[in-house]
Design a protein around this motif. Structure first.
Motif, mmCIF file in Angstrom:
data_model
loop_
_atom_site.group_PDB
_atom_site.id
_atom_site.type_symbol
_atom_site.label_atom_id
_atom_site.label_comp_id
_atom_site.label_asym_id
_atom_site.label_seq_id
_atom_site.Cartn_x
_atom_site.Cartn_y
_atom_site.Cartn_z
ATOM 1 N N ASN A 139 -37.918 2.433 54.221
ATOM 2 C CA ASN A 139 -36.678 2.492 54.995
ATOM 3 C C ASN A 139 -36.746 3.537 56.093
ATOM 4 O O ASN A 139 -35.770 3.755 56.802
ATOM 5 C CB ASN A 139 -35.485 2.792 54.078
ATOM 6 N N VAL A 140 -37.900 4.195 56.251
ATOM 7 C CA VAL A 140 -38.033 5.231 57.276
ATOM 8 C C VAL A 140 -38.329 4.622 58.636
ATOM 9 O O VAL A 140 -37.975 5.181 59.673
ATOM 10 C CB VAL A 140 -39.121 6.249 56.880
ATOM 11 N N ALA A 141 -38.947 3.444 58.644
ATOM 12 C CA ALA A 141 -39.337 2.830 59.915
ATOM 13 C C ALA A 141 -38.143 2.702 60.850
ATOM 14 O O ALA A 141 -38.257 2.954 62.058
ATOM 15 C CB ALA A 141 -39.974 1.465 59.657
ATOM 16 N N ALA A 142 -36.992 2.312 60.281
ATOM 17 C CA ALA A 142 -35.808 2.134 61.124
ATOM 18 C C ALA A 142 -35.374 3.440 61.759
ATOM 19 O O ALA A 142 -34.843 3.451 62.872
ATOM 20 C CB ALA A 142 -34.664 1.555 60.293
ATOM 21 N N LYS A 143 -35.610 4.532 61.084
ATOM 22 C CA LYS A 143 -35.188 5.837 61.594
ATOM 23 C C LYS A 143 -36.081 6.299 62.735
ATOM 24 O O LYS A 143 -35.753 7.215 63.455
ATOM 25 C CB LYS A 143 -35.189 6.870 60.466
ATOM 26 N N LEU A 144 -37.239 5.656 62.891
ATOM 27 C CA LEU A 144 -38.196 6.024 63.939
ATOM 28 C C LEU A 144 -38.149 5.053 65.116
ATOM 29 O O LEU A 144 -39.022 5.083 65.992
ATOM 30 C CB LEU A 144 -39.611 6.057 63.344
ATOM 31 N N THR A 145 -37.112 4.224 65.154
ATOM 32 C CA THR A 145 -37.059 3.149 66.146
ATOM 33 C C THR A 145 -37.263 3.641 67.572
ATOM 34 O O THR A 145 -37.967 3.019 68.360
ATOM 35 C CB THR A 145 -35.705 2.421 66.055
ATOM 36 N N MET A 441 -24.454 6.496 60.279
ATOM 37 C CA MET A 441 -25.146 5.679 61.279
ATOM 38 C C MET A 441 -26.447 5.104 60.715
ATOM 39 O O MET A 441 -26.751 3.918 60.883
ATOM 40 C CB MET A 441 -25.455 6.528 62.525
ATOM 41 N N ASP A 442 -27.231 5.959 60.065
ATOM 42 C CA ASP A 442 -28.448 5.452 59.439
ATOM 43 C C ASP A 442 -28.127 4.395 58.388
ATOM 44 O O ASP A 442 -28.843 3.405 58.227
ATOM 45 C CB ASP A 442 -29.229 6.602 58.781
ATOM 46 N N GLN A 443 -27.032 4.608 57.656
ATOM 47 C CA GLN A 443 -26.621 3.639 56.646
ATOM 48 C C GLN A 443 -26.346 2.273 57.273
ATOM 49 O O GLN A 443 -26.854 1.241 56.824
ATOM 50 C CB GLN A 443 -25.351 4.114 55.929
ATOM 51 N N LEU A 444 -25.557 2.267 58.336
ATOM 52 C CA LEU A 444 -25.176 1.002 58.951
ATOM 53 C C LEU A 444 -26.372 0.317 59.597
ATOM 54 O O LEU A 444 -26.509 -0.913 59.561
ATOM 55 C CB LEU A 444 -24.062 1.232 59.972
ATOM 56 N N ARG A 445 -27.254 1.089 60.213
ATOM 57 C CA ARG A 445 -28.454 0.495 60.809
ATOM 58 C C ARG A 445 -29.354 -0.101 59.728
ATOM 59 O O ARG A 445 -29.921 -1.168 59.894
ATOM 60 C CB ARG A 445 -29.232 1.544 61.608
ATOM 61 N N SER A 446 -29.476 0.626 58.605
ATOM 62 C CA SER A 446 -30.386 0.174 57.557
ATOM 63 C C SER A 446 -29.869 -1.068 56.845
ATOM 64 O O SER A 446 -30.643 -1.925 56.439
ATOM 65 C CB SER A 446 -30.587 1.292 56.520
ATOM 66 N N THR A 447 -28.551 -1.162 56.707
ATOM 67 C CA THR A 447 -28.013 -2.234 55.870
ATOM 68 C C THR A 447 -27.560 -3.468 56.638
ATOM 69 O O THR A 447 -27.449 -4.550 56.042
ATOM 70 C CB THR A 447 -26.818 -1.714 55.036
ATOM 71 N N LEU A 469 -22.579 -4.108 67.809
ATOM 72 C CA LEU A 469 -21.750 -2.969 67.411
ATOM 73 C C LEU A 469 -22.612 -1.809 66.917
ATOM 74 O O LEU A 469 -22.388 -0.649 67.276
ATOM 75 C CB LEU A 469 -20.778 -3.395 66.304
ATOM 76 N N VAL A 470 -23.612 -2.121 66.109
ATOM 77 C CA VAL A 470 -24.463 -1.075 65.533
ATOM 78 C C VAL A 470 -25.322 -0.426 66.614
ATOM 79 O O VAL A 470 -25.425 0.810 66.685
ATOM 80 C CB VAL A 470 -25.345 -1.656 64.411
ATOM 81 N N ASN A 471 -25.911 -1.243 67.466
ATOM 82 C CA ASN A 471 -26.806 -0.685 68.484
ATOM 83 C C ASN A 471 -26.056 0.180 69.492
ATOM 84 O O ASN A 471 -26.559 1.221 69.919
ATOM 85 C CB ASN A 471 -27.536 -1.819 69.208
ATOM 86 N N VAL A 472 -24.875 -0.243 69.869
ATOM 87 C CA VAL A 472 -24.094 0.544 70.824
ATOM 88 C C VAL A 472 -23.682 1.877 70.195
ATOM 89 O O VAL A 472 -23.789 2.941 70.821
ATOM 90 C CB VAL A 472 -22.863 -0.249 71.300
ATOM 91 N N ALA A 473 -23.246 1.836 68.955
ATOM 92 C CA ALA A 473 -22.824 3.076 68.287
ATOM 93 C C ALA A 473 -23.987 4.048 68.144
ATOM 94 O O ALA A 473 -23.825 5.260 68.310
ATOM 95 C CB ALA A 473 -22.238 2.757 66.914
ATOM 96 N N ARG A 485 -16.495 4.099 67.133
ATOM 97 C CA ARG A 485 -17.380 2.932 66.986
ATOM 98 C C ARG A 485 -17.874 2.752 65.548
ATOM 99 O O ARG A 485 -18.058 1.627 65.089
ATOM 100 C CB ARG A 485 -18.551 3.054 67.968
ATOM 101 N N ILE A 486 -18.066 3.862 64.847
ATOM 102 C CA ILE A 486 -18.423 3.748 63.425
ATOM 103 C C ILE A 486 -17.265 3.111 62.660
ATOM 104 O O ILE A 486 -17.449 2.228 61.812
ATOM 105 C CB ILE A 486 -18.753 5.129 62.833
ATOM 106 N N GLN A 487 -16.053 3.542 62.971
ATOM 107 C CA GLN A 487 -14.887 2.981 62.284
ATOM 108 C C GLN A 487 -14.711 1.498 62.625
ATOM 109 O O GLN A 487 -14.247 0.719 61.795
ATOM 110 C CB GLN A 487 -13.641 3.779 62.650
ATOM 111 N N ALA A 488 -15.074 1.118 63.837
ATOM 112 C CA ALA A 488 -14.987 -0.297 64.207
ATOM 113 C C ALA A 488 -15.965 -1.132 63.382
ATOM 114 O O ALA A 488 -15.658 -2.254 62.956
ATOM 115 C CB ALA A 488 -15.269 -0.459 65.697
ATOM 116 N N ILE A 489 -17.153 -0.598 63.143
ATOM 117 C CA ILE A 489 -18.132 -1.315 62.298
ATOM 118 C C ILE A 489 -17.620 -1.377 60.867
ATOM 119 O O ILE A 489 -17.744 -2.415 60.185
ATOM 120 C CB ILE A 489 -19.496 -0.609 62.350
ATOM 121 N N ASP A 490 -17.030 -0.295 60.403
ATOM 122 C CA ASP A 490 -16.429 -0.242 59.075
ATOM 123 C C ASP A 490 -15.438 -1.395 58.917
ATOM 124 O O ASP A 490 -15.439 -2.145 57.922
ATOM 125 C CB ASP A 490 -15.735 1.122 58.919
#
Length: 542
Positions: A139-145, A441-447, A469-473, A485-490
């Motif tokens: 799950n680290v790969a996403a954090k290195l995008t 943010m990492d949570q939403l990107r990962s999931t 939504l995720v990419n813009v945030a 924007r996090i709340q909008a994704i929520d």
């Protein structure tokens, strides 16, 4: 560059680090020698109960909580999470952002040494990051995008250059990325390297032997820089495999083990608390329990079906009965732990099986044979049989779903099998518990990001609107706008009912307080009592 915790906290920029990872049919530990209560005063042995074998010894690949109990003690990370859920130095002594957040510079300690005598250097960090990026590992790969390049100008400096500023970068990569020895791993194909013998580590303890179904033995690393002066008192840590939690609890009470790595089920807590030889440590959760729906399933692809399922979950009653009050409710995918980002306008789906039945009827579902269940509306719900709380939750939800005409078939199975099915998308409904989300943010990107490499998008959702939504945030610098924007994704994920959040649990860990003292527990069931740092601080009880 300041080498202080304070700098680490300040460097987190927009996101405060506060309070995911998720067992084998194992033989009883017959023949286990009597545990020496506290050793001979010179070489203490601590026996820790587990219910799961290690499935993957490669720290760059494993996503299993139970694997990581052992791997995290062996392979250092740039940062660790302390008892207050703060990111603090481990291999890195500090970090800082430059170039408006596009450059992140880590400074490494100069006293970490691999157990074969080689120094731990910036080359090991660069190798671990580049291998993760190239092969999209874990799950680290996403954090290195957004990493464009990684430089190591000297043995103790690592510079990440990013294409976009990403506030959680240093804390996310710093905490999650295991650092592997470049001089060993680079000689192998890291995508297939089992790393199941001749272990070389630089953490507090080094794995010495593994006997699947029986035990895993680790020795204290005499060069671990965070050990007390003179070295760790606990020289040997032995993970002992038990077939289930109840057997492990009996072993603790009988003195066969000294600590349970797994949290104590709520149903067993009062009995253990009354034992004068057993201590209980309580820590907060950094994750949450949930139902996740595989949206590639023809029926679960329908929003109305997912919403109806959310209406048959009585979280209030589950917390009161199964958790005996040791938990709190949550509404959307953002845990109330992240209070600033948890959308206050969301209302949880009401527990109303009759309304769920009406919703399904309005969607065209029928009960043609009058058996009380809608035709063909049957789902398998998988869960980890080692989690005693969740296996009880599964029964409660199954019974409540039946009132709404939804038939749930329970498959609470051995943990490693459960994890494999989850990873492969071989399920309809997943009942499980996230271990650690250290920032939203990492949570939403990962999931939820459909393109997320190495992520944990267990919904298998591919939704262009959600991706946007995720990419813009993720690249939003203004803090207020970022929160919005996090709340909008929520709100979007909640409306889509991609998951049904269950609860945020307080974890209770039981240990032999008549033998050991000085644990340094950290929040979550991933970290708990068994981090290498915590075990290295333990001494014999007087």
């Amino acid at each position: 560059m300041k080498n202080t915790t304070s700098r680490l906290r300040n460097g987190a920029a927009a996101i405060a680090a506060v309070a995911a990872l998720m067992l084998s049919g194992c033989a009883l530990n017959e023949g286990t020698p009597e545990n020496e209560a506290a050793g001979d005063g010179e070489s203490l042995t601590m026996r820790i109960g587990t219910t799961t074998d290690v499935a993957n010894f490669n720290p760059l690949q494993s996503l299993s909580k139970t694997d990581n109990w052992i791997l995290n003690a062996m392979y250092p990370h740039l940062l660790r999470i302390d008892e207050n859920a703060e990111k603090v130095p481990e291999l890195a002594s500090g970090y800082e952002y430059e170039d408006d957040g596009r450059t992140v510079i880590f400074t490494l300690r100069d006293d970490f040494v691999w157990s074969d005598g080689e120094p731990v250097t910036s080359a090991d960090v660069v190798y671990s990051a580049e291998a993760t990026m190239e092969h999209q590992l874990g799950n680290v790969a996403a954090k290195l995008t957004w990493v464009e390049s990684i430089e190591a100008p000297d043995d103790h400096t690592v510079i990440f250059r990013l294409s976009e500023p990403y506030a959680p970068f240093a804390e996310g990569v710093g905490f999650w990325m295991s650092i592997a020895p470049e001089h060993i791993f680079a000689e192998e194909d890291v995508t297939t390297f089992a790393n199941d013998s001749d272990w070389v580590g630089a953490g507090a303890y080094i794995l010495e032997s593994a006997d699947a179904g029986q035990s895993y033995t680790m020795r204290a690393n005499e060069n671990y820089p965070y050990a007390p002066e003179g070295g760790a008192a606990v020289e040997t840590v032995e993970y002992v495999v038990y077939p289930d939690v109840n057997t492990m609890i009996l072993a603790l009470q009988n003195g066969d083990i000294d600590l349970m790595a797994s949290p104590t089920p709520a149903s067993a807590l009062s009995g253990l608390e009354s034992d004068p030889n057993i201590g209980i440590e309580t820590v907060a959760s950094l994750g949450f329990a949930h139902l996740t729906y595989n949206v590639t399933d023809e029926l679960l692809a329908e929003q109305e079906v997912r919403q109806a399922l959310s209406m048959v979950v009585d979280t209030e009653a589950i917390i009161a009965t199964v958790l005996q009050g040791h938990g709190q409710e949550m509404v959307g995918p953002i845990s109330p732990v992240f209070a600033e980002f948890d959308n206050p306008e969301l209302e949880r789906y009401p527990f109303d099986p009759e309304a769920a039945r009406d919703l399904l009827e309005d969607s065209g579902y029928t009960d043609s044979d009058g058996d009380g269940f809608f035709d063909d509306l049957t789902f398998e719900m998988v869960c980890d049989q080692s989690n005693a709380n969740l296996t009880r939750v599964a029964e409660v939800i199954r019974d409540d779903a039946a009132e709404a005409g939804i038939q749930l078939e329970l498959a609470c199975i051995e943990r490693n099998t459960f994890l494999a099915r989850t990873r492969e998308g071989d399920y309809q409904i997943d009942l499980s518990q996230w271990g650690v989300f250290d920032n939203p943010m990492d949570q939403l990107r990962s999931t939820y990001l459909s393109s997320n490499p190495g992520g944990i998008n267990y919904n298998l959702v591919e939704d262009p609107e959600l991706d946007e939504l995720v990419n813009v945030a993720a690249t939003t610098v203004d803090h207020d706008q970022f929160v919005e924007r996090i709340q909008a994704i929520d709100a979007y994920v909640h409306d889509q009912a991609l998951l049904t959040p269950l609860y945020v649990e307080d974890f209770h860990f039981a240990y032999r307080s008549d033998r050991f003292t000085g644990f340094q527990p950290s929040p979550s069931d991933l970290l708990g009592m068994v981090t290498g740092y915590s075990l290295s601080q333990v001494t014999a009880a007087q």
